[in-house]
Design a protein around this motif. Sequence first.
Motif, PDB file in Angstrom:
ATOM      1  N   GLN A   1       1.145  -1.127   0.018  1.00 28.61           N
ATOM      2  CA  GLN A   1      -0.552  -0.264  -0.197  1.00 28.61           C
ATOM      3  C   GLN A   1       0.980   1.179  -0.035  1.00 28.61           C
ATOM      4  O   GLN A   1       0.843   2.058  -0.744  1.00 28.61           O
ATOM      5  N   LEU A   2       2.130   1.128   1.269  1.00 33.46           N
ATOM      6  CA  LEU A   2       2.586   2.136   0.529  1.00 33.46           C
ATOM      7  C   LEU A   2       3.403   2.233   0.028  1.00 33.46           C
ATOM      8  O   LEU A   2       3.603   3.906  -0.559  1.00 33.46           O
ATOM      9  N   ILE A   3       4.193   1.590  -0.933  1.00 35.06           N
ATOM     10  CA  ILE A   3       4.913   1.995  -2.272  1.00 35.06           C
ATOM     11  C   ILE A   3       3.620   2.184  -3.186  1.00 35.06           C
ATOM     12  O   ILE A   3       3.976   3.513  -3.913  1.00 35.06           O
ATOM     13  N   LYS A   4       2.631   2.068  -3.590  1.00 37.07           N
ATOM     14  CA  LYS A   4       1.602   2.762  -4.185  1.00 37.07           C
ATOM     15  C   LYS A   4       0.787   4.309  -4.112  1.00 37.07           C
ATOM     16  O   LYS A   4       0.658   4.667  -4.567  1.00 37.07           O
ATOM     17  N   GLU A   5       1.051   4.141  -2.934  1.00 35.82           N
ATOM     18  CA  GLU A   5       0.295   6.118  -2.867  1.00 35.82           C
ATOM     19  C   GLU A   5       1.620   6.983  -2.939  1.00 35.82           C
ATOM     20  O   GLU A   5       1.438   7.531  -3.112  1.00 35.82           O
ATOM     21  N   LEU A   6       3.344   5.691  -2.650  1.00 37.17           N
ATOM     22  CA  LEU A   6       4.610   6.734  -2.887  1.00 37.17           C
ATOM     23  C   LEU A   6       4.341   7.339  -4.155  1.00 37.17           C
ATOM     24  O   LEU A   6       4.243   7.987  -5.134  1.00 37.17           O
TER      25      LEU A   6
END
Length: 404
Positions: free
Chosen positions: A278-283
């Motif tokens: 999730q954090l990679i996609k948000e980044l």
Amino acid sequence: MQEANLNYRQRAAQLKPRLVEWRRRFHRYPELSYQEEQTSSYILERLEELKVFDIQKGIAGFGIVAALGTGKGPAIGIRADMDALPIQETTGLAYASIHQGVMHACGHDAHTAILLGSAALLAEDYKAGKLTGTVKFIFQPAEEDTDLHGLTGAPYFLQSGLLSDLEAVIALHMCPWRRAGELQINHGPSMASVDNFTLTVKGTGGHAGYPHQGIDPVWIATHILQALYGLISRKLNPLEVGAISIGAIEGGTTFNVIPESVKIKGTIRAYTKETRTQLIKELEATTTIAAAFGAKAYLDLQQGEPALVNDRDLTDLFRETACSLYPEMVIYKEPFGMGGEDFSHIAERIPGAMVFLGCGWEDRPAASLHTPEFVVNEDALPIGVSLLAETARQWLEKHRTSLQ
């Protein structure tokens, strides 16, 4: 069982002078990741003196796997890392690093000495016909840094096939926020996955007196930074564990020139695969902000180790062994923090567990890991030896019995 435990505690205590000698030797001559040639040679000398190991070397450069046993029955591994950090030591110790800008500031010198001590104890048992199954002692280089392929040492040990017969792997780590004789232990997610990134914002730059004539990447980067810092508080479930931190912002060279580009460098930490994804996609999504200002943004993501997930059964065995060896030991049940550990690569493929062993003092504060003044309380060394050796022996005994 109680007699065996008492035996291991006493034998490890008797070994302390040698453990201190080994650990101080490693500390005085530290070597960075993928450069551990002298460290490896010294380890090989100590192992060869015992004359019972089947030794494989050259893994990930200077790594060693020393097998003890018949090759039949259950097999367990014990792992230690042996590289140092690019830090200038300021401890003032008589055995301080002689290498400028290189220091054992994470306890790997202690880890390696403890593994050698565990090998010595279990070798004695093997010679006496008291060891069933196989123990592999894994001396791993390059835990702290990657090579040109972006890999730390642990993946190379998995690729070598030398660990393919293992059914369990255990390890420990120095813990300066706990006193020597204390233990921090946790099953499940215990250390974070680590992904580093560089986000480059490209504008046009220009004269600082005429900002309206160009596209200012510094200004645009401030909006991206706000979005990045908001990801944890507004995008991530508050019940999940994750972090995004910025470690560097690079751009420009002088007062009156708006640069053409700005680089934002940071790290992502997470305890689960889902949070990590999730954090990679948000980044990745934050790069679209640049387009709203007429600029472009590019993301370079370097994925590192996964989260360390400790096997429950091995964690329980560690705890039971510690309580039996040291009934007075204080044990804390909590995760180890948001740091990363490349032992997680191994624990992702083979049931594994790492514990944090206290190396602080009763009467003075201990310096943190990765700092120039970090010092290990050497009273922790024999405790680590007995804990690893007896946990491995108990695991072998348990699984030998289960096969009958």
